[in-house]
Design a protein around this motif. Sequence first.
Motif, PDB file in Angstrom:
ATOM      1  N   UNK A 348       0.833  -1.214   0.000  1.00  0.00           N
ATOM      2  CA  UNK A 348       0.000   0.000   0.000  1.00  0.00           C
ATOM      3  C   UNK A 348       0.866   1.262   0.000  1.00  0.00           C
ATOM      4  N   UNK A 349       2.173   1.101  -0.270  1.00  0.00           N
ATOM      5  CA  UNK A 349       3.080   2.238  -0.250  1.00  0.00           C
ATOM      6  C   UNK A 349       2.784   3.248  -1.355  1.00  0.00           C
ATOM      7  N   UNK A 350       2.977   4.507  -1.039  1.00  0.00           N
ATOM      8  CA  UNK A 350       2.653   5.600  -1.976  1.00  0.00           C
ATOM      9  C   UNK A 350       3.899   6.420  -2.313  1.00  0.00           C
ATOM     10  N   UNK A 351       4.039   6.706  -3.586  1.00  0.00           N
ATOM     11  CA  UNK A 351       5.087   7.640  -4.044  1.00  0.00           C
ATOM     12  C   UNK A 351       4.397   8.844  -4.658  1.00  0.00           C
ATOM     13  N   UNK A 352       4.815  10.062  -4.252  1.00  0.00           N
ATOM     14  CA  UNK A 352       4.240  11.293  -4.812  1.00  0.00           C
ATOM     15  C   UNK A 352       5.356  12.252  -5.174  1.00  0.00           C
ATOM     16  N   UNK A 353       5.207  12.884  -6.330  1.00  0.00           N
ATOM     17  CA  UNK A 353       6.196  13.863  -6.774  1.00  0.00           C
ATOM     18  C   UNK A 353       5.606  14.733  -7.870  1.00  0.00           C
ATOM     19  N   UNK A 354       6.461  15.518  -8.456  1.00  0.00           N
ATOM     20  CA  UNK A 354       5.978  16.467  -9.475  1.00  0.00           C
ATOM     21  C   UNK A 354       5.429  15.759 -10.703  1.00  0.00           C
ATOM     22  N   UNK A 399       9.203   7.962  10.762  1.00  0.00           N
ATOM     23  CA  UNK A 399       9.110   9.087   9.845  1.00  0.00           C
ATOM     24  C   UNK A 399      10.514   9.660   9.661  1.00  0.00           C
ATOM     25  N   UNK A 400      10.739  10.267   8.475  1.00  0.00           N
ATOM     26  CA  UNK A 400      12.048  10.866   8.229  1.00  0.00           C
ATOM     27  C   UNK A 400      11.904  12.059   7.290  1.00  0.00           C
ATOM     28  N   UNK A 401      12.774  13.021   7.526  1.00  0.00           N
ATOM     29  CA  UNK A 401      12.909  14.130   6.580  1.00  0.00           C
ATOM     30  C   UNK A 401      14.371  14.177   6.137  1.00  0.00           C
ATOM     31  N   UNK A 402      14.590  14.539   4.873  1.00  0.00           N
ATOM     32  CA  UNK A 402      15.974  14.624   4.375  1.00  0.00           C
ATOM     33  C   UNK A 402      16.014  15.554   3.171  1.00  0.00           C
ATOM     34  N   UNK A 423      12.749  15.212   0.958  1.00  0.00           N
ATOM     35  CA  UNK A 423      11.884  14.032   1.031  1.00  0.00           C
ATOM     36  C   UNK A 423      11.176  14.046   2.380  1.00  0.00           C
ATOM     37  N   UNK A 424       9.884  13.768   2.353  1.00  0.00           N
ATOM     38  CA  UNK A 424       9.147  13.421   3.569  1.00  0.00           C
ATOM     39  C   UNK A 424       8.793  11.946   3.433  1.00  0.00           C
ATOM     40  N   UNK A 425       9.328  11.121   4.323  1.00  0.00           N
ATOM     41  CA  UNK A 425       9.189   9.670   4.198  1.00  0.00           C
ATOM     42  C   UNK A 425       8.512   9.058   5.422  1.00  0.00           C
ATOM     43  N   UNK A 426       7.759   7.972   5.146  1.00  0.00           N
ATOM     44  CA  UNK A 426       7.157   7.152   6.202  1.00  0.00           C
ATOM     45  C   UNK A 426       7.571   5.697   5.948  1.00  0.00           C
ATOM     46  N   UNK A 427       7.779   4.962   7.042  1.00  0.00           N
ATOM     47  CA  UNK A 427       8.281   3.592   6.920  1.00  0.00           C
ATOM     48  C   UNK A 427       7.491   2.652   7.831  1.00  0.00           C
ATOM     49  N   UNK A 428       7.583   1.350   7.497  1.00  0.00           N
ATOM     50  CA  UNK A 428       6.969   0.305   8.330  1.00  0.00           C
ATOM     51  C   UNK A 428       7.906  -0.905   8.339  1.00  0.00           C
ATOM     52  N   UNK A 429       8.015  -1.523   9.519  1.00  0.00           N
ATOM     53  CA  UNK A 429       8.810  -2.733   9.628  1.00  0.00           C
ATOM     54  C   UNK A 429       7.982  -3.912   9.101  1.00  0.00           C
ATOM     55  N   UNK A 436       9.231   1.439   2.598  1.00  0.00           N
ATOM     56  CA  UNK A 436       8.529   2.722   2.506  1.00  0.00           C
ATOM     57  C   UNK A 436       7.023   2.487   2.486  1.00  0.00           C
ATOM     58  N   UNK A 437       6.300   3.270   3.288  1.00  0.00           N
ATOM     59  CA  UNK A 437       4.840   3.313   3.136  1.00  0.00           C
ATOM     60  C   UNK A 437       4.424   4.605   2.413  1.00  0.00           C
ATOM     61  N   UNK A 438       5.378   5.549   2.356  1.00  0.00           N
ATOM     62  CA  UNK A 438       5.060   6.798   1.627  1.00  0.00           C
ATOM     63  C   UNK A 438       6.347   7.588   1.415  1.00  0.00           C
ATOM     64  N   UNK A 439       6.499   8.115   0.227  1.00  0.00           N
ATOM     65  CA  UNK A 439       7.572   9.084  -0.044  1.00  0.00           C
ATOM     66  C   UNK A 439       6.981  10.270  -0.804  1.00  0.00           C
TER      67      UNK A 439
END
Length: 464
Positions: A348-354, A399-402, A423-429, A436-439
């Motif tokens: 169910x991971x999501x990637x979003x960008x321009x 969660x991570x920002x970079x 990048x605003x990232x979310x993760x799941x083990x 990644x669950x979201x980038x």
Amino acid sequence: MTDATRFQELQDREAVRQVFVDYARFLDGGDYAGYASLFARDGKFGDAVGSAAIADHMAAYGARVEDARAKGIFKTAIHVMNNHDIEIDGDTAKAEVIWSYITIDPDQVPTVLQMGRYNDDLVREDGVWKIANHRISRIMGRAQMEEAQPARLDAVQARLRELEDKEAIRQIFTDYARYLDSGNLEGYAGLFASNGSLRASLGEAVGPQAILELLSKYREAYKGKNFPRSRHIVNNHDIELDGDKAKAVVAWFYLTLDPDGVPMILQGGHYIDELVREDGVWKLVSHDIDRFFGRAPFETPPVTRLDRIEQRLREAEDKDAIKRLCIELSDCLDSRDLKGYGARFTEDGEWSGIVGRAVGPAEIEALLSKYCKPWESEGHRTYHTTLDTVIDLDGDTAKATSKWQHIIRNEKDEPVTWHLGTYDDWFRRTPDGWRFTRRAAYGVIPYIEPKFQLIGLQAAEGQG
């Protein structure tokens, strides 16, 4: 001295000697009338004067003997007469006789209980030698009905009994640990006296049956629990004996295995007990369990220094794994391994960008394949790097920002930062590691208004 005179003296000596032989026979056989007949009509024995008074005195003595015999105090005995020193003076005589009183000890071995002297005056009465005054002096020992003085054998036996009692009590606690560790609750309950009481964290009970029922409830409550192997260790037995009662303070430790299989002491304390000899066997009459450190295996473990170190280690390992995941994602993008890129996301991971938005590994791969074509040559290849990464962990999510840089070659074959973004990232083990669950990828230089960058992101803003 004529032969007749010498013969008469020998006869008199023999007759006097026979008086004391009869004395011993009558006394040992309980023939107190025969004993009294050995005295002259006005014969004296202590305060008793006359054969009738002496007979009454000896009858009272006989009653005391029978009472002592019934109580197990008095045992069969004999008087032995020795060293008869006799002086004859016409119809009177003096006699000093050494007497020994022989009986048997508890091991049925003959023993001399006492010795003494008879210093007697005798008189010839109606042609028969009789005791006129009977004096008894004891040299050593005691009478059977007198209280025994401590003897070496008695002292040794007392010391032996003390050691045997202490050893028997130590064995109780050895059996206690063995029964408890093997689950033999019947054997455990059997260590208690008929009125024995158990007081512990699991409850209180009195009597072996009630104790067994209490322990059986404990066993049922924890049936199927997968506790590691364990042993109770008992030491430092401090035992005080008081006849058929005793007190004991025993240190105990509960030895088990830690999660790595290494022996560890989980808890420890004291058993503070009172014991009683019941039907010849030592039993627990009061059993108090005092724990001075640790916990039971079914209690929630406290957070230890090692736990805190492990937690810090897990956090460091998780952050390192997430950083590696981000590096792997950049490497996949730069090598155009877009299938590997998509595989770093959950289903169910999501990637979003321009360039758009995609959900799931397959969609993400398809979206990026439209824009990220294979390189014409290594000279055309570009690179993405991440820096200033900040990761916040929350159990099995993070969660991570970079910041990210897109680096290309210029005409002089020099590295040039072409784009800079965040990048605003979310993760799941997951069972396969962190995913990644979201980038959400933002461009910062050159500047583009955010509303034109994250296409489709608005529908999923609550994620994370």
